[in-house]
Every structure is written in C-alpha cells, then in structure tokens.
Design an enzyme around this catalytic site. Structure first.
Site, PDB file in Angstrom:
ATOM      1  N   ALA A  90      14.186  21.210  49.484  1.00 16.09           N
ATOM      2  CA  ALA A  90      14.493  22.320  48.655  1.00 16.09           C
ATOM      3  C   ALA A  90      13.328  22.656  47.574  1.00 16.09           C
ATOM      4  O   ALA A  90      13.267  23.850  47.025  1.00 16.09           O
ATOM      5  CB  ALA A  90      15.772  22.215  48.010  1.00 16.09           C
ATOM      6  N   TYR A  91      12.249  21.584  47.575  1.00 19.69           N
ATOM      7  CA  TYR A  91      11.311  22.057  46.461  1.00 19.69           C
ATOM      8  C   TYR A  91      10.441  23.137  47.185  1.00 19.69           C
ATOM      9  O   TYR A  91       9.744  22.860  48.166  1.00 19.69           O
ATOM     10  CB  TYR A  91      10.340  20.877  46.046  1.00 19.69           C
ATOM     11  CG  TYR A  91      11.204  19.510  45.277  1.00 19.69           C
ATOM     12  CD1 TYR A  91      12.445  20.045  44.863  1.00 19.69           C
ATOM     13  CD2 TYR A  91      10.765  18.544  45.184  1.00 19.69           C
ATOM     14  CE1 TYR A  91      13.070  18.924  44.240  1.00 19.69           C
ATOM     15  CE2 TYR A  91      11.205  17.501  44.378  1.00 19.69           C
ATOM     16  CZ  TYR A  91      12.438  17.836  43.898  1.00 19.69           C
ATOM     17  OH  TYR A  91      13.172  16.750  43.091  1.00 19.69           O
TER      18      TYR A  91
END
Length: 357
Positions: free
Chosen positions: A59-60
């Site tokens: 998700a980064y």
C-alpha cells in the site's frame, strides 16, 4: 558502541537483522516523502553503513515503494544479502470497493503476494507482514494460509503488524500446538509518546518468541523537536506530521498536552546528554524490553545518518528513569494489580517476588 552490523535474530528464529530497519513509506510519496533520487541515496547510505533490513508494503505509494526497492536492490545485486519485508491487507489502487481485494482472507492474501512479488521482481519474500487485523478472518485461516506459503517457499517467515495481543497469542499458540510455522515478529507503533503496547504486547511477544519492530519511534518526527507548540496547543513546522496532523488517521494526532510534556522531558535529557533529541528518543526505544529493530523512515540522507548515530548513544539510569516516567501508560484496571503497591501488598503479602525470565 553499537553499529548496524551488530546483528541479532528476529524473535525465536534464524532470520538475522540489523538493530535499525529502513522503512520505505516515504519512498514514492513526494508530497511528504522523498524524490526518487533521494530515496535511492537513502537506500544506498543505509546499505553502505551495514544495514540489511528493509521494510515496505504493497500500500505504500500504491506499490511504487516496492517498485523502487526492486530497482535499488537489483542495481547492487543485493537480493540474497538483504532481509526484504513487505505487507498485505490494506486496500489500494484498483482494489478500491472490492472487499476481497483487501483484508486478511486467503483470496486477498494470495492476490496481494503475487502482486508484490511482481513489483519487487523476486521469487520470495523474507518476512511477510499481515499489515493489520481485519476483525473478521479466522485466525486459523490466516495461520494455515501463511504456513502454506512458507512451505511453498514463497515467503520465508511471517509476522503481524497492528494486531491485538490476544490475537497474536492465539495464532502463536495454534502454531506451537500443531508444530507449524508461526509468527516471529510484531510490528507496532511504539515511542515515548505511544506506549500502549507495554500493557499486553511486550509480554506477549517475549512469551511467544516474537521480536518487536516498532514503527514511528520518533512519532512522525514529533520527538525530533522540529515542531513548535503554538498558543492553541497545536504545533507548527515542516514535515509529514504537519501535512497529516489534521487528517483522519489517529496515528498522526500528536499535538496533545501529554505529548508536549513528554517532549519537554526529552529536551531536558537530550541537553544533559549532549545529544540531539531524535537520537535520545531512538536510544530509549532501542533499549526497551522486547525490541529487536527500530523501523526508521527518512526523507534526507543526513536525517538517516543522524538516526543511525543513535546506536552510539548510552543513557544513564537516571535519564532512562526520567523518560520512562513521563510517558508511562496510565495505570488502569486490571493492570494496577500487576505492579506497584497492590501487587506487593495484596497479592504477595507485603513481600517482593521476582518471576523467572
């Protein structure tokens, strides 16, 4: 003097990591992170200093962090030398609105891992984190799914980030009972301003052989002293906290009266020790029970180098006691029975008893 090459095993496992881990949430997020060339310089500085533990997540920057790491690792042929950790759970990118495109279930777990392997350009993940507990997927399903991936060779180890202590204990107990691979680490927020894990998680981790890798040990830069208190109790300054403090994520709500008092105590100890506030805060966290490796996020090479220098900081017993006291969790029920007067006077009849460790 400790160095990044003073390696230790992560929990009760054979995975060997540095005492400071490079967090990459800042990579691929120029709004409050670092530009790609700076991110690469930070990565190289960490590796050149002897570090081997890299932490990212799918998700980064919607996967961009993983893609950048793949480039940096390949350029220096480091895949076998680094401990590469990534995570699954959070919804991101084209999975928005798809309940099976996030969370802890087996369908998403396999989807997320395959996507991370493609972005990272690798056949396996050294440490695969469940990013957060989703509150619905059975612990038995999670343990079986992750264990199957270990046996298939797609991941080497796994751990849990941001889960209740009882959940981690249940999974670890199931793993021990069935003699299957279990979690080797917990990743949780921990700093002088966030010490809730001392109530349950630290003892849980030590009991079940899980190493703790704290995230945000500088409270998003708050403990570096770069934010100034304003008359209304809020803060001003430049950095991630200034950008995200007004959002809906409570992890970035650091401008509280309690935290300002903690910052004042940290400033006094740092002045006495003759060290920067950030280094003192990191030295305190590194010395805490159960902690194996602190996760550092940096947007500048100089910031990373300053943080690595915290390994050489030694605090006196008096300085540690002052920091321990100012930010200690409130003694609420039932924890008041486990320490202090009630434990000594009521549980053990006025005597001092030390348990086996």
């Amino acid at each position: 003097m400790m160095k990044l090459t003073d390696f230790r095993t992560l929990g009760r496992s054979g995975l060997i990591v540095s005492p400071l881990c490079l967090g990459t949430m800042t990579m691929g997020t120029p709004r409050w992170g670092s530009a790609d060339d700076v991110s690469e310089a930070i990565f190289n500085a960490y590796i050149d200093a002897g570090g081997n533990f890299i932490d990212t997540a799918d998700a980064y920057a919607v996967g961009r962090s993983e893609e950048l790491l793949a480039e940096y690792i390949a350029k220096r042929s480091l895949r076998d030398k680094v401990v590469l950790a990534t995570k699954f759970t959070m919804s991101a990118g084209d999975q928005a609105g798809n309940p099976n495109g996030s969370a802890n279930g087996r369908k998403n777990l396999y989807r997320a891992l395959d996507a991370s392997l493609r972005r990272l350009k690798t056949d396996y993940i050294d440490l695969y984190w469940m990013h957060a507990w989703d509150t619905v997927t059975p612990a038995e399903e999670v343990l079986q799914s992750l264990g199957d991936l270990v046996r298939a060779g797609k991941i080497r180890y796994f751990g849990f980030s941001d889960v209740p202590a009882w959940y981690a204990a249940k999974v670890a107990t199931l793993a021990q009972t069935h003699n299957v691979p279990g979690p080797i680490a917990l990743q949780l927020e921990y700093s002088l301003t966030e010490r809730t894990i001392e109530r349950e998680h630290v003892d849980c981790a030590r009991e079940f052989g899980m190493g703790i890798t704290p995230w945000s040990p500088l409270a998003s830069g708050f403990l570096a002293g770069k934010y100034k208190r304003e008359d209304d109790g809020k803060g001003s300054g430049e950095g991630r906290l200034a950008v995200l403090a007004g959002g809906n994520n409570p992890a970035f709500h650091k401008y509280t009266e309690r935290n300002w008092k903690t910052l004042d105590a940290l400033r006094e100890v740092a002045a006495e020790a003759g060290k920067p506030m950030a280094q003192v805060a990191l030295a305190w966290a590194s010395a805490r029970p159960g902690v194996t490796s602190l996760i550092l996020g940096a947007t500048k090479v100089e910031q990373l180098q300053d943080n690595i220098a915290s390994l050489s900081v030694t605090l006196t017993a008096e300085q540690l006691a002052k920091l321990n006291e100012v930010g200690a969790p409130e003694l609420v029920h039932p924890y008041m029975f486990f320490t202090g007067m009630l434990r000594r006077e009521r549980v053990f009849g006025g005597t001092d008893v030390t348990g086996w460790r």
